[in-house]
Motif scaffolding. Structure first.
Motif, PDB file in Angstrom:
ATOM      1  N   LEU A  72      41.336 -27.060  75.884  1.00  0.00           N
ATOM      2  CA  LEU A  72      40.777 -27.059  74.529  1.00  0.00           C
ATOM      3  C   LEU A  72      40.069 -25.742  74.237  1.00  0.00           C
ATOM      4  O   LEU A  72      39.265 -25.280  75.033  1.00  0.00           O
ATOM      5  N   SER A  73      40.392 -25.199  73.087  1.00  0.00           N
ATOM      6  CA  SER A  73      39.641 -24.015  72.670  1.00  0.00           C
ATOM      7  C   SER A  73      38.920 -24.336  71.374  1.00  0.00           C
ATOM      8  O   SER A  73      39.524 -24.859  70.438  1.00  0.00           O
ATOM      9  N   LEU A  74      37.622 -24.056  71.357  1.00  0.00           N
ATOM     10  CA  LEU A  74      36.872 -24.331  70.115  1.00  0.00           C
ATOM     11  C   LEU A  74      36.698 -23.049  69.303  1.00  0.00           C
ATOM     12  O   LEU A  74      35.854 -22.967  68.419  1.00  0.00           O
ATOM     13  N   LYS A  75      37.549 -22.080  69.605  1.00  0.00           N
ATOM     14  CA  LYS A  75      37.492 -20.794  68.906  1.00  0.00           C
ATOM     15  C   LYS A  75      37.604 -21.047  67.404  1.00  0.00           C
ATOM     16  O   LYS A  75      38.461 -21.815  66.954  1.00  0.00           O
ATOM     17  N   GLY A  76      36.741 -20.445  66.661  1.00  0.00           N
ATOM     18  CA  GLY A  76      36.838 -20.586  65.206  1.00  0.00           C
ATOM     19  C   GLY A  76      36.013 -21.744  64.672  1.00  0.00           C
ATOM     20  O   GLY A  76      35.889 -21.925  63.451  1.00  0.00           O
TER      21      GLY A  76
END
Ligand code: FAD
Length: 465
Positions: A72-76
């Protein structure tokens, strides 16, 4: 000057519901509001807070995807978007109320109302103009505002109220919440879910005063597991501000003498909006700002009624609406079923995760009042649905009388408790007994089966335990 049957001051859930019901009963109605239709609840209360809670749930659940092997990437991720969604929900519903008022031919007047005498109200508009409203009856539904604490005054930057908390467009790294009531705990839940370091300071020993102590203790330990720090039986004595944030000096069991954070949320209750109404001119009796009412929510002046947060009943939106219905039915000459709706039939709801919902007295109150009661408890984990949806934490507790087995109270902690409570409340309303619920088939698998099993347990034959 138009003569109205009813002039209503305040378009919150008390005032606007009373206005619509009054029109349905054929009364001519004017509704005065100084701010936005929908009042605190729709604009700076129930609705935007629940929208934030919903976003917090999505954010938390996103993390659960990692359990399924996802990276999971919470980028942004941008909290401002969360904030905007909450404002959209509030604005949609406020516009919805305006639509309903128009549809029901209610004369909606923008402005600040104050009494000239018991038959007339002066309305001051934003442009400085004023007008007079004459009505045979008035309903004061002016609600409440966040209570300010001496020494901890709101600046809405470092020291915020619930309204300030709803308008944050960026979250602080850390926050101290003063007050572990419903509002304090809902914000603790939101902030913690979004990664803010949360510390809650509470004067009483129990968090969520008014809730059953067993449920409140469970809630506290669930929050603690998620990293929320509590200092109960603790008084915040002084506050200092600095460039980093605020620091509090504390006095209480186990509390450090000083505690610092970027922000302080003061959530220590709500103060009634009764000043500025010129009530002295009418002879209406108040106590510390709260308007005193008798049967049918009539004030000490016969043609003036008061409902909602400005009177001494539970400060909840559905309470204000119910009181509004009763008042206008009384004015219209109908015989409302209740002169004053019983407190024990109002549901209370806390929209944390897990949720908490209840009606009727707590076990401590039953003991204090020497009521002969029996108790049955059924845990969520005994219902298949809770296992299927990975929400086994929680329980339904029923209190019923020893003699006739009628429902006295129900307290639920767990997933969707705020929805589940209504089946039990209906049972109490309809004067059903636990055996009636035990006899009723509930769809499987559902969380409602927890209530079914608690009812069976009341009869001594729970199956899934
Ligand atoms: P209000 O909603 O306060 O409305 C009063 C209106 O009167 C306001 O719009 C005000 O501008 C207007 N007014 C005041 N004085 C004047 C005047 N002199 N002239 C003209 N207009 C005036 N309750 C729930 O049941 N469920 C929840 O989930 C929930 N969540 C909440 C979350 C938060 C953060 C907060 C702060 C409250 C929450 N509440 C909740 C409580 C709920 O919002 C209130 O109980 C409810 O709004 C009270 O309704 P009311 O009609 O009495 O007053």
């Amino acid at each position: 000057m138009a003569q109205y049957d009813v002039g209503i001051i305040g378009a919150g859930p008390g005032g606007y519901v009373a206005a619509i019901r009054a029109r349905q009963l054929g009364l001519k109605v004017a509704l005065v509001e100084r701010d936005k239709a929908g009042g605190v609840c729709l604009n700076v209360g129930c609705i935007p807070s629940k929208a934030l809670i919903h976003q917090a749930e999505i954010y938390t659940q996103a993390h659960e995807l990692t359990e399924l092997g996802a990276t999971l990437s919470l980028k942004g991720f941008d909290y401002q978007k969360v904030y905007k969604k909450s404002r959209q929900a509030a604005d949609t519903l406020s516009k919805g109320v305006q639509f309903l008022l128009k549809k029901n031919n209610i004369d909606y007047i923008s402005g600040q109302a104050s009494f000239k005498d018991k038959g007339q109200v002066i309305i001051k508009k934003a442009d400085g103009q004023s007008s007079t409203l004459e009505a045979r009856h008035f309903i004061i539904a002016t609600g409440s505002r966040p209570r300010e604490l001496k020494g901890f005054e709101f600046d809405e930057k470092q020291v915020i109220s619930s309204t300030g908390a709803l308008f944050l467009q960026q979250l602080p790294k850390s926050i101290i919440i003063l007050g572990a009531g419903v509002i304090g705990m809902e914000f603790a839940h939101i902030m913690n879910a979004f990664g803010v370091k949360v510390t809650v300071v509470e004067l009483l020993d129990q968090i969520l005063a008014g809730a059953d102590s067993e449920c409140a203790a469970k809630m506290r330990s669930i929050f603690e597991r998620r990293g929320v720090q509590f200092y109960s039986s603790t008084e915040a004595q002084k506050m200092k501000k600095n460039s980093q944030g605020i620091s509090l000096s504390l006095k209480g069991k186990g509390a450090p003498p000083e505690l610092s954070a970027e922000m302080l949320l003061v959530a220590v209750g709500r103060a009634p909006n009764s000043e500025g109404l010129n009530l002295e001119q009418t002879g209406i009796t108040t106590k510390k700002g709260t308007i005193m009412v008798h049967d049918y929510y009539q004030t000490s002046v016969a043609n003036i009624f008061a409902i909602g947060d400005v009177i001494d009943t539970p400060q909840l939106a559905h309470v204000a609406s119910k009181e509004g219905e009763i008042v206008v039915e009384y004015i219209a000459g109908k015989k409302p079923r209740y002169k004053r709706f019983p407190d024990s039939l109002y549901p209370s709801a806390v929209y944390t995760e897990p949720e908490l919902a209840f009606f009727g007295p707590t076990e401590e109150q039953l003991k204090e009042e020497k009521v002969e009661y029996q108790k049955s408890v059924f845990p969520y984990r005994g219902a298949g649905k809770s296992v299927a949806i990975d929400s086994t934490e929680g329980q339904v507790t029923l209190y019923f009388s020893k003699s006739h087995h009628e429902f006295l109270a129900a307290h639920i902690i767990g997933k969707h408790a705020t929805e589940l409570v209504h089946e039990l409340l209906l049972a109490k309303h309809a004067e059903l007994l636990p055996e009636d619920l035990a006899d009723m088939v509930h769809a499987h698998p559902t969380l409602s089966e927890v209530s079914l099993e608690a009812s069976r347990a009341a009869e001594g034959w729970a199956i899934h335990i």
